[in-house]
Design a protein around this motif. Structure first.
Motif, PDB file in Angstrom:
ATOM      1  N   UNK A 125      16.287  -6.591  -8.116  1.00  0.00           N
ATOM      2  CA  UNK A 125      16.044  -5.151  -8.188  1.00  0.00           C
ATOM      3  C   UNK A 125      16.259  -4.605  -9.588  1.00  0.00           C
ATOM      4  N   UNK A 126      17.275  -5.114 -10.291  1.00  0.00           N
ATOM      5  CA  UNK A 126      17.571  -4.603 -11.632  1.00  0.00           C
ATOM      6  C   UNK A 126      17.028  -5.503 -12.736  1.00  0.00           C
ATOM      7  N   UNK A 127      16.331  -6.589 -12.343  1.00  0.00           N
ATOM      8  CA  UNK A 127      15.730  -7.460 -13.336  1.00  0.00           C
ATOM      9  C   UNK A 127      16.701  -8.407 -14.005  1.00  0.00           C
ATOM     10  N   UNK A 128      17.833  -8.673 -13.363  1.00  0.00           N
ATOM     11  CA  UNK A 128      18.786  -9.632 -13.920  1.00  0.00           C
ATOM     12  C   UNK A 128      18.366 -11.037 -13.489  1.00  0.00           C
ATOM     13  N   UNK A 129      18.250 -11.933 -14.435  1.00  0.00           N
ATOM     14  CA  UNK A 129      17.685 -13.249 -14.140  1.00  0.00           C
ATOM     15  C   UNK A 129      18.661 -14.199 -13.469  1.00  0.00           C
ATOM     16  N   UNK A 130      19.949 -13.945 -13.593  1.00  0.00           N
ATOM     17  CA  UNK A 130      20.928 -14.944 -13.198  1.00  0.00           C
ATOM     18  C   UNK A 130      21.242 -15.814 -14.397  1.00  0.00           C
ATOM     19  N   UNK A 131      22.035 -16.837 -14.178  1.00  0.00           N
ATOM     20  CA  UNK A 131      22.462 -17.695 -15.278  1.00  0.00           C
ATOM     21  C   UNK A 131      21.282 -18.495 -15.817  1.00  0.00           C
ATOM     22  N   UNK A 132      20.969 -18.319 -17.098  1.00  0.00           N
ATOM     23  CA  UNK A 132      19.898 -19.065 -17.756  1.00  0.00           C
ATOM     24  C   UNK A 132      20.469 -19.674 -19.033  1.00  0.00           C
ATOM     25  N   UNK A 133      20.638 -20.964 -19.047  1.00  0.00           N
ATOM     26  CA  UNK A 133      21.192 -21.647 -20.219  1.00  0.00           C
ATOM     27  C   UNK A 133      20.430 -22.941 -20.467  1.00  0.00           C
TER      28      UNK A 133
END
Length: 231
Positions: free
Chosen positions: A188-196
Motif C-alpha cells: 500500500x505504501x510502496x515499501x519493497x521489503x528487504x532488498x540487499x
C-alpha cells in the motif's frame, strides 16, 4: 473510512490519507514501536458471550475489533485494508501475549472498551457496531475519537488513540509480527521489503522498485504464520 477530499480530518471521518500522514508509517514498516498509548489495565467487561478460542475476546468483541479496524483502514481503490492485512488478529493475538513484548497488559482495557463501542452503537444508532452500515460505523468511530461516545475507560479518545496506533502497527510492521499479511501494508505504501543489495537502476529517482516481499527476519521465507515470536 470515507475520504474527505483533503489532507485533514473531516467532521465525521478520518481519511486513509490523513491517517497515514499523522502516523509516521515509514518507521512502522521496519519495526513495531514501543506499544501502548495506555498502560493501565481496567477490569474486563463480561458481555456473557463465549470467548474466542485462545483469545481474551468474546465473539462480539472480536467482531467489533474487526469492524473498527476495517473503518480505520478500509479497502478502497488505493489498495487492501486492515482486514486483508490481518490487523484484528494481530491485535487479538498480541493481547494474549502471542508476541514477545506484546499487548497482554492491555487485554482488560481492550475487552472493556470494545464492549463499550458496541453498547454505545446500540444506544446511539440502534444496532450492534458490526451490524451497522459502513457510513454509520464511521459516525460511531468519529464519536469515539471526539469523545462524544460515553462509557469508555478511561475515556473514548484514549481508546481511539490506542486502537489507531495498534492498527497502524498491525498494518505496516514486519510480517514476522503477525500483521501485514501478504505484505498488504507494505504494498500500500510502496515499501519493497528487504532488498540487499539494491541495483543502481533501482536507486534512480522515479523508478518503481519491484517488491521483494521479504521479512526483515526471514531469508526467503514468508513469516506471516508467525511460527515463532520475534524477540
Amino acid at each position: 473510512m470515507a475520504r474527505d477530499g483533503n489532507d485533514g480530518v473531516s467532521d465525521a471521518n478520518v481519511t486513509r490519507r490523513s491517517l497515514f500522514k499523522l502516523s509516521g508509517v515509514a518507521g512502522i514498516a521496519m519495526a513495531i514501536p514501543a506499544a501502548g498509548t495506555v498502560h493501565v489495565v481496567s477490569a474486563a467487561a463480561d458481555s456473557g458471550n463465549p470467548p474466542v478460542a485462545g483469545l481474551p475476546l468474546t465473539t462480539d468483541q472480536d467482531a467489533v475489533l474487526t469492524a473498527f479496524v476495517d473503518r480505520l483502514i478500509p479497502t478502497d481503490a488505493t489498495g487492501a485494508g486492515a482486514v486483508e492485512a490481518g490487523v484484528a488478529s494481530f491485535i487479538a493475538r498480541s493481547l494474549q501475549g502471542g508476541l514477545s513484548g506484546g499487548l497482554e497488559k492491555l487485554a482488560g482495557f481492550y475487552t472493556a472498551n470494545l464492549a463499550a463501542v458496541d453498547a454505545y452503537a446500540q444506544t446511539a444508532y440502534g444496532g450492534s457496531f458490526a451490524s451497522l452500515s459502513p457510513t454509520t460505523q464511521d459516525s460511531v468511530v468519529a464519536d469515539v475519537e471526539s469523545g462524544k461516545a460515553t462509557g469508555f475507560t478511561p475515556d473514548a479518545p484514549t481508546f481511539f488513540a490506542t486502537i489507531r496506533e495498534h492498527t497502524l502497527e498491525g498494518m505496516f510492521s514486519d510480517p514476522a509480527y503477525g500483521g501485514n499479511q501478504n505484505f498488504a501494508g507494505w504494498d500500500l505504501i510502496g515499501y519493497t521489503g528487504v532488498v540487499m543489495p539494491l541495483p543502481a537502476k533501482d536507486q534512480e529517482l522515479g523508478v518503481k522498485v519491484t517488491p521483494a516481499h521479504q521479512s526483515t527476519y526471514a531469508k526467503g521465507e514468508y513469516p506471516g504464520a508467525n511460527k515463532e515470536a520475534v524477540a
